[in-house]
Scaffold this motif. Structure first.
Motif, PDB file in Angstrom:
ATOM      1  N   PRO A  36      47.805  49.122  32.851  1.00  0.00           N
ATOM      2  CA  PRO A  36      47.707  48.132  31.928  1.00  0.00           C
ATOM      3  C   PRO A  36      49.079  47.478  31.277  1.00  0.00           C
ATOM      4  CG  PRO A  36      47.490  50.288  31.111  1.00  0.00           C
ATOM      5  CD  PRO A  36      47.494  50.531  32.488  1.00  0.00           C
ATOM      6  N   GLU A  37      49.170  48.034  32.148  1.00  0.00           N
ATOM      7  CA  GLU A  37      51.091  47.569  31.441  1.00  0.00           C
ATOM      8  C   GLU A  37      52.220  46.631  32.364  1.00  0.00           C
ATOM      9  OE1 GLU A  37      52.299  48.752  28.787  1.00  0.00           O
ATOM     10  OE2 GLU A  37      50.931  50.592  28.425  1.00  0.00           O
ATOM     11  N   ARG A  38      51.128  46.071  33.391  1.00  0.00           N
ATOM     12  CA  ARG A  38      51.534  45.309  34.010  1.00  0.00           C
ATOM     13  C   ARG A  38      51.696  43.781  33.342  1.00  0.00           C
ATOM     14  NH1 ARG A  38      53.797  47.128  38.649  1.00  0.00           N
ATOM     15  NH2 ARG A  38      52.287  47.527  40.079  1.00  0.00           N
ATOM     16  N   LEU A  39      53.130  43.273  33.591  1.00  0.00           N
ATOM     17  CA  LEU A  39      52.854  42.164  32.928  1.00  0.00           C
ATOM     18  C   LEU A  39      54.301  41.279  32.504  1.00  0.00           C
ATOM     19  CD1 LEU A  39      53.121  40.648  29.933  1.00  0.00           C
ATOM     20  CD2 LEU A  39      54.705  41.852  29.490  1.00  0.00           C
ATOM     21  N   GLY A  40      53.305  39.918  33.678  1.00  0.00           N
ATOM     22  CA  GLY A  40      54.166  38.991  33.882  1.00  0.00           C
ATOM     23  C   GLY A  40      53.520  37.235  33.810  1.00  0.00           C
ATOM     24  N   ILE A  56      54.926  39.250  38.429  1.00  0.00           N
ATOM     25  CA  ILE A  56      55.161  38.044  39.493  1.00  0.00           C
ATOM     26  C   ILE A  56      53.985  38.028  40.862  1.00  0.00           C
ATOM     27  CG2 ILE A  56      55.771  36.375  37.647  1.00  0.00           C
ATOM     28  CD1 ILE A  56      57.199  35.589  39.833  1.00  0.00           C
ATOM     29  N   ASP A  57      54.616  39.321  41.728  1.00  0.00           N
ATOM     30  CA  ASP A  57      53.956  39.298  42.297  1.00  0.00           C
ATOM     31  C   ASP A  57      53.031  40.278  43.146  1.00  0.00           C
ATOM     32  OD1 ASP A  57      55.966  37.422  44.079  1.00  0.00           O
ATOM     33  OD2 ASP A  57      57.770  37.850  43.793  1.00  0.00           O
ATOM     34  N   THR A 201      50.410  36.978  40.254  1.00  0.00           N
ATOM     35  CA  THR A 201      50.917  35.559  39.317  1.00  0.00           C
ATOM     36  C   THR A 201      50.957  34.241  39.921  1.00  0.00           C
ATOM     37  OG1 THR A 201      51.398  37.594  37.726  1.00  0.00           O
ATOM     38  CG2 THR A 201      51.574  35.812  36.761  1.00  0.00           C
ATOM     39  N   ARG A 202      52.222  34.478  40.847  1.00  0.00           N
ATOM     40  CA  ARG A 202      52.317  33.466  41.111  1.00  0.00           C
ATOM     41  C   ARG A 202      52.017  32.268  42.010  1.00  0.00           C
ATOM     42  NH1 ARG A 202      57.661  32.943  43.296  1.00  0.00           N
ATOM     43  NH2 ARG A 202      58.081  35.061  43.196  1.00  0.00           N
ATOM     44  N   ASP A 203      50.992  33.063  42.716  1.00  0.00           N
ATOM     45  CA  ASP A 203      49.593  31.970  43.632  1.00  0.00           C
ATOM     46  C   ASP A 203      48.505  31.303  42.230  1.00  0.00           C
ATOM     47  OD1 ASP A 203      50.118  33.278  45.813  1.00  0.00           O
ATOM     48  OD2 ASP A 203      48.652  35.052  45.435  1.00  0.00           O
TER      49      ASP A 203
END
Ligand code: DON
Length: 435
Positions: A36-40, A56-57, A201-203
């Motif tokens: 849950p901590e992922r952030l981008g 972002i990757d 996120t980049r995609d």
């Protein structure tokens, strides 16, 4: 110089990081275990430049963010009428997985809720595709939007299929209304595979930028879907993309957008930017909590709301003056900037004020950098009416802003590269008449 935009993105991520409210989607067990901590956050510009900060990757499943893109594929594969006959474009104001259809037709209200998206999946590709070929068409199309080959997450797909009772119920209801004409189980299977496509996120930012860039992927240069399709998709994203939070979103953020239950969120601002964020904790509408905060920040910090009234464009008529005197006098309307309908209307007003005694009139486009279709038609009509009123009309157009100008029906323009040439042409014409 340090790059400005990644620093800005890192600062905004830092501001939302402490918000740990919301929960990752619980109804797909495999998603519930996401970190849950992922952030981008990433910005993709329409020229292909990408800026990002944070994770972002990292790959995650696209989920409902696939819906606008597959809607675009269905519209371009089948045409508007067959798709609109099966799926409406009205906001539902309901949750994404509501079991609701239009009472008279049985059509789903829009392509962003599950009922609509399940139907739309069945409309991607040619009518005679089998379910596997249809999934291939969908993944191939999503990949074209992203500009790289996307794969599916088998574990998330299998996990969702074990609990897909609600989507199966929706599909069976659609089948009973003949909105779906194929096996409902196979369509839900395909739709679930579509939702399980892995993206970063980049995609997502690049996919959104492809919409912002009139359907052309900024990196590959591929026209993935036609422009008319993009307008339809962005309109539906604006009114329906955030489900029962669509009105709040439209007023506070004002960017055509779409969320997914894995925590992704995209926004596409026509002509400018594709934005994507990733943070798995969701609010009660199924939208990423920190993603919504990030978009609110981006919209207000950078004035990205689509209803933001732009600063008044510089006057399109830069000057209106007469050069030379006597019979060789030339009335010059010197235009500038980008000309749309409102700018062309200013030129109409100036042209109407030209005295019949001023025989020679030039529209000088030397400082014009763009003319849209309606402005082009209005300028040609100005030229036609001036000709009919006895004027000689010159178009000073060194950069061919108006190639092959044909005012039609009695209109005539002489195209020249500069004002001196207009003078020489006039002198030659006058000499010819005299002799
Ligand atoms: O149909 C479903 O339940 C999911 N696979 C996708 C739902 C989704 O992402 C809703 N959006 N916020």
């Amino acid at each position: 110089m340090r790059p400005i935009i990644p620093d800005y993105l890192a600062e905004v991520l830092g501001d939302v990081e402490s918000d740990t409210s919301g929960e990752p989607a619980g109804y797909i067990p495999e998603l519930a275990s996401a970190d849950p901590e992922r952030l981008g956050a990433a910005f993709a510009m329409v020229d292909g430049e990408v800026y990002g900060a944070g994770d972002i990757d990292v790959e995650f499943t696209i989920q409902s963010i696939s819906k606008p893109f597959v809607y675009a594929l269905a519209l371009s594969d089948r045409g508007f009428d067959p798709v609109l006959a099966k799926v409406g474009v009205e906001p539902s104001g309901e949750a994404f997985n509501e079991i609701s259809l239009e009472s008279d037709t049985g059509r789903p209200l829009n392509p962003m809720i599950n009922a609509g998206a399940i139907t739309v999946h069945s409309l991607a590709g040619a009518e005679d595709l089998n379910p596997t070929e249809r999934v291939d068409r969908v993944l191939h199309g999503l990949s074209a939007f992203a500009g790289r080959r996307l794969k599916t997450d088998q574990a998330v797909y299998a996990s969702e299929m074990e609990h897909a009772h609600r989507n199966l119920a929706i599909a069976h209801m659609l089948r009973s209304h003949n909105v779906l004409t194929e096996d409902p189980g196979a369509v839900v299977d395909g739709y679930t595979r579509q939702c399980s496509a892995l993206v970063t996120t980049r995609d997502l930012a690049m996919m959104a930028a492809t919409l912002a860039n009139r359907g052309v992927n900024p990196l590959s240069g591929e026209q993935v879907v036609p422009e008319a399709v993009v307008r339809q998709v962005l309109s539906v994203m604006f009114s329906c993309g955030m489900y029962d939070a669509a009105g709040d979103w439209a007023t506070q953020v004002g960017i055509p957008a779409k969320s997914g239950v894995a925590g992704g969120l995209i926004g596409a601002l026509p002509g400018q930017i594709g934005i994507a964020t990733f943070s798995p904790r969701l609010d009660g509408h199924g939208n990423s909590v920190r993603g919504v905060s990030l978009f609110e920040r981006f919209s207000s910090d950078m004035g990205l709301h689509v209803m933001e009234v732009p600063a008044a464009a510089r006057a399109v008529v830069r000057s209106n003056h007469v050069v030379a005197g006597g019979p060789s006098a030339l009335r010059v309307l010197q235009l500038q900037g980008g000309i749309g309908f409102a700018g062309a209307e200013r030129v109409v007003q100036e042209a109407m004020a030209i005295s019949p005694s001023e025989v020679r009139v030039a529209l000088d486009l030397t400082r014009v950098h763009s003319i849209d279709d309606v402005a082009r038609r209005v300028l040609l009509e100005i030229a036609r009416r001036l000709t009919l009123n006895g004027h000689d009309v010159y178009l000073v157009d060194p950069e061919s802003m108006m190639p092959d100008p044909d005012p039609g029906d009695g209109g005539r323009v002489t195209v020249v590269d500069n004002l001196d040439l207009a003078d020489q042409r006039a002198a030659t014409a006058a000499g010819g008449q005299g002799g």
